[in-house]
Design a protein around this motif. Sequence first.
Motif, mmCIF file in Angstrom:
data_model
loop_
_atom_site.group_PDB
_atom_site.id
_atom_site.type_symbol
_atom_site.label_atom_id
_atom_site.label_comp_id
_atom_site.label_asym_id
_atom_site.label_seq_id
_atom_site.Cartn_x
_atom_site.Cartn_y
_atom_site.Cartn_z
ATOM 1 N N MET A 26 18.847 -10.213 -14.663
ATOM 2 C CA MET A 26 17.591 -10.093 -13.923
ATOM 3 C C MET A 26 16.613 -9.192 -14.662
ATOM 4 N N ASP A 27 15.367 -9.374 -14.307
ATOM 5 C CA ASP A 27 14.269 -8.495 -14.737
ATOM 6 C C ASP A 27 13.543 -8.112 -13.449
ATOM 7 N N PHE A 28 13.828 -6.913 -12.962
ATOM 8 C CA PHE A 28 13.307 -6.452 -11.673
ATOM 9 C C PHE A 28 12.211 -5.421 -11.955
ATOM 10 N N LYS A 29 10.958 -5.848 -11.844
ATOM 11 C CA LYS A 29 9.820 -4.986 -12.164
ATOM 12 C C LYS A 29 9.329 -4.308 -10.884
ATOM 13 N N VAL A 30 9.186 -2.981 -10.951
ATOM 14 C CA VAL A 30 8.730 -2.214 -9.797
ATOM 15 C C VAL A 30 7.642 -1.243 -10.248
ATOM 16 N N ALA A 31 6.501 -1.245 -9.557
ATOM 17 C CA ALA A 31 5.407 -0.324 -9.853
ATOM 18 C C ALA A 31 5.039 0.425 -8.586
ATOM 19 N N GLY A 32 4.564 1.665 -8.762
ATOM 20 C CA GLY A 32 4.176 2.429 -7.593
ATOM 21 C C GLY A 32 3.737 3.831 -7.934
ATOM 22 N N THR A 33 3.447 4.606 -6.910
ATOM 23 C CA THR A 33 3.022 5.994 -7.043
ATOM 24 C C THR A 33 4.185 6.907 -6.646
ATOM 25 N N GLU A 34 3.901 8.206 -6.603
ATOM 26 C CA GLU A 34 4.914 9.135 -6.103
ATOM 27 C C GLU A 34 5.237 8.860 -4.635
ATOM 28 N N LYS A 35 4.260 8.314 -3.924
ATOM 29 C CA LYS A 35 4.425 8.086 -2.494
ATOM 30 C C LYS A 35 5.233 6.836 -2.182
ATOM 31 N N LYS A 69 0.839 -1.190 0.000
ATOM 32 C CA LYS A 69 0.000 0.000 0.000
ATOM 33 C C LYS A 69 0.878 1.246 0.000
ATOM 34 N N GLU A 70 1.547 1.456 -1.145
ATOM 35 C CA GLU A 70 2.421 2.614 -1.341
ATOM 36 C C GLU A 70 3.472 2.704 -0.240
ATOM 37 N N VAL A 71 4.210 1.616 -0.089
ATOM 38 C CA VAL A 71 5.228 1.513 0.958
ATOM 39 C C VAL A 71 6.548 2.080 0.447
ATOM 40 N N PRO A 72 7.260 2.883 1.238
ATOM 41 C CA PRO A 72 8.552 3.443 0.811
ATOM 42 C C PRO A 72 9.600 2.358 0.559
ATOM 43 N N GLU A 73 10.597 2.719 -0.258
ATOM 44 C CA GLU A 73 11.646 1.768 -0.637
ATOM 45 C C GLU A 73 12.429 1.258 0.562
ATOM 46 N N ASP A 74 12.698 2.114 1.540
ATOM 47 C CA ASP A 74 13.506 1.672 2.675
ATOM 48 C C ASP A 74 12.777 0.634 3.530
ATOM 49 N N VAL A 75 11.438 0.707 3.581
ATOM 50 C CA VAL A 75 10.670 -0.304 4.322
ATOM 51 C C VAL A 75 10.756 -1.656 3.608
ATOM 52 N N ILE A 76 10.702 -1.622 2.275
ATOM 53 C CA ILE A 76 10.855 -2.862 1.509
ATOM 54 C C ILE A 76 12.222 -3.482 1.790
ATOM 55 N N SER A 77 13.262 -2.667 1.750
ATOM 56 C CA SER A 77 14.622 -3.169 1.993
ATOM 57 C C SER A 77 14.742 -3.776 3.388
ATOM 58 N N ASP A 78 14.196 -3.093 4.379
ATOM 59 C CA ASP A 78 14.263 -3.612 5.752
ATOM 60 C C ASP A 78 13.469 -4.915 5.879
ATOM 61 N N GLY A 79 12.332 -5.005 5.164
ATOM 62 C CA GLY A 79 11.543 -6.232 5.191
ATOM 63 C C GLY A 79 12.294 -7.400 4.584
ATOM 64 N N VAL A 80 13.032 -7.139 3.483
ATOM 65 C CA VAL A 80 13.842 -8.198 2.866
ATOM 66 C C VAL A 80 14.920 -8.674 3.836
ATOM 67 N N ALA A 81 15.572 -7.722 4.501
ATOM 68 C CA ALA A 81 16.616 -8.088 5.458
ATOM 69 C C ALA A 81 16.053 -8.963 6.577
ATOM 70 N N GLU A 82 14.845 -8.627 7.042
ATOM 71 C CA GLU A 82 14.207 -9.415 8.098
ATOM 72 C C GLU A 82 13.848 -10.807 7.592
ATOM 73 N N GLY A 83 13.341 -10.874 6.378
ATOM 74 C CA GLY A 83 12.961 -12.167 5.817
ATOM 75 C C GLY A 83 14.151 -13.072 5.557
ATOM 76 N N LEU A 84 15.294 -12.498 5.180
ATOM 77 C CA LEU A 84 16.476 -13.314 4.902
ATOM 78 C C LEU A 84 16.955 -14.059 6.143
#
Length: 738
Positions: free
Chosen positions: A496-505, A194-209
């Motif tokens: 790789m093919d890294f597809k990213v979609a989102g809004t300005e937010k 839900k329009e999550v910032p890039e740094d939250v995604i990165s932190d989530g990946v680190a937690e999941g790893l």
Amino acid sequence: MFEVQRVERQIGTEILIIETGKIARQAHGSVTVQYGETIVLATAVSAPPRFDDADFFPLSVDYREKYSAAGKFPGGFIKREGRPSTKEILTARMIDRPIRPLFPDGYFDEVQILISVLSFDQINDPDMLAMVAASASLAISKLPFEGPIGACRVGHVDGQFVINPTYEQREQSDLNLILSGVDGQLNMIEVDAKEVPEDVISDGVAEGLKAIQDICSLILELQSKVGIEKEIPEIEQDEGGQLEAAVEAKVTSSLKEAYRIPQKVQRMTAIKDIRAAITEEYFPLDAETEPSFSVGLFNRILGKIEKKIFRKMILEEGIRTDGRSLTDIRPISCEVGLLPRSHGSALFTRGETQALISATLGTGRDEQTVDGLLEEYGQKFMLHYNFPPSSVGEVRPIRGPGRREIGHGALAEKALQQVFPIEDVFPYTVKLVSDITESNGSSSMASVCGGCLALMDAGVPIHMPVAGISIGLVSEGNRYVLLTDILGDEDHCGDMDFKVAGTEKGITAIQLDLKRRNLPFEILKETLQRARDARLQILNIMKQTISEPRTELSVYAPKIISIKIDPEYIGKVIGPGGAMVRGIQEQTGSVIEIEEDGTINISCVGGDGHLKAKSIIEAMTTPPEVGRVYESSKVVAIKEFGAFVEISPGIEGLCHISELSGGYVRSVEDICKVGDVIPVKLILIDEQGRFKLSRKAALAELGIEEELPEREEQGKRGDREDRRDRGDRGRPPRNKNR
């Protein structure tokens, strides 16, 4: 006898249990994975290649959710599970992508992985267990799988990351992050957010790893207990690299020239001619003796050389096929409203990739019913993606959507779903159809951009525009470059093919296809930032065509209004056997849909039947109120002193003859008759609870100019003629003898 082996470890809030040796023991590898009371079974089996000249890895993954796992019967007339559902296909694709790169180059045996859901606890999604089970079944088999991989889901609830969240937690989460990894690094990711910032995604990946490392360790423990040795496949090799060196010397110069041709068709034609010429040289049709190597090995070497030259041009010379820099986006053009009869339409073109999107607005009856392990529900927004062979200049039979089309459509749908309005604001069902009319890379992201434009053109009140971009990678050792807006060749020859979609937010959807073993965390973070920069550029271009949703819907779209009634009145609106609601629909030309909570959606195409139906229903479900106008009241009886009018089912009032019209009324029947529908205003409720109605007051309030009926005019003329005959304007003649 088969020995049962079992390992377990806490992952998130539950114990993850992997067991083998009890079920499906004739498969080359089989495991059950349990988390809570959800259990899946995975089997892995291999077979020799069907063709001697096979040049691709025939891996197939099939994931099925058995209704019996949740104690359910399939919906519909047929009670046997049939073709896979959309979710099953998407889950199978999600399992395939991280596993495929972990088999040796040149391994062409057929490998089939089958995953079945045996038990479902309505709490824990089996898709993550299916990924773990597929990895474990391969790990304990003889197949040359270079894993294992681990997989988990990461949620983000109240600012905290949750590993493998339950369905209830996912409802509260603003992030649904699915990832898998190997060697402590990422190798697959899917996101809807839900329009999550890039740094939250990165932190989530680190937690999941962290959880993925624990899962990989658990699988390795099981592998050690089983003790099956891996088979080393017999893969034909180019001993000493002599064939590769000879072929490379002959084609390098011509391939470099071909890769500098910016147009896709001309470039592919040139490369095809080079392949044909070099193949003819090594395998002439009139050859008396066969070469010492197979066609399969030769094709593998030729493909390796093509990729090597292509990648070297990018890494060492910074040259892309179409002449762009590493960060440039291809030229973009946008157009909306080009299909007159569609409720919304858009044409989005980025370089040689083009998507034509149409939007169709419908009612609740047009929802897609989704039946699976969970409770059946209606899907109000859907995006269907079509990839005709003409888009790449090919001829192929058309046999319905394939797995790739379903996957690309689902990705674009997820990206736009996050900005789709809630039902209370916009009670429409919306279907987008994306037809790819040209393709040269990243057609799914073109569907996101074009789909957003089509939604705004249709007047769907999305709260922010969405755009998508694909980022590629070319690497060698520690060197790498990222490529913004990749072409088809850059996808094929890259890493790789890294597809990213989102809004300005923030981000709404991600999908990563990786061709190398893993993706370092630092490259992930850099890719997300590169994608954001490109996304903002595309959004600015899109806004120049249409910056916000149109305020009016197409004249061809249905008109829908929603009202809320007390659920106690639902039976009254429906009537015995549905007679009442059918009557309202026939009378007004509308379609009425009633929800259990008292929400009523009323729609019609053309006219204002939805407003008439709303007025009738409100009159039925709202207690009579002095001062209210009832526009569709029915005359049920005629008396000399007035008309009895039904303002809602079972509720009648008297419209006195003096309140029928602002003019003189000789007879009630001059104004109305039984069965007529007239507007009336409730002007009084007397002490005995009787309703006094007024037609003339309703006409005045509605601003309707009264037209006297022909019979009323005739009555007035007759009165005037009688008075003229009497010569006294209506006074009775005097008795002269009195």
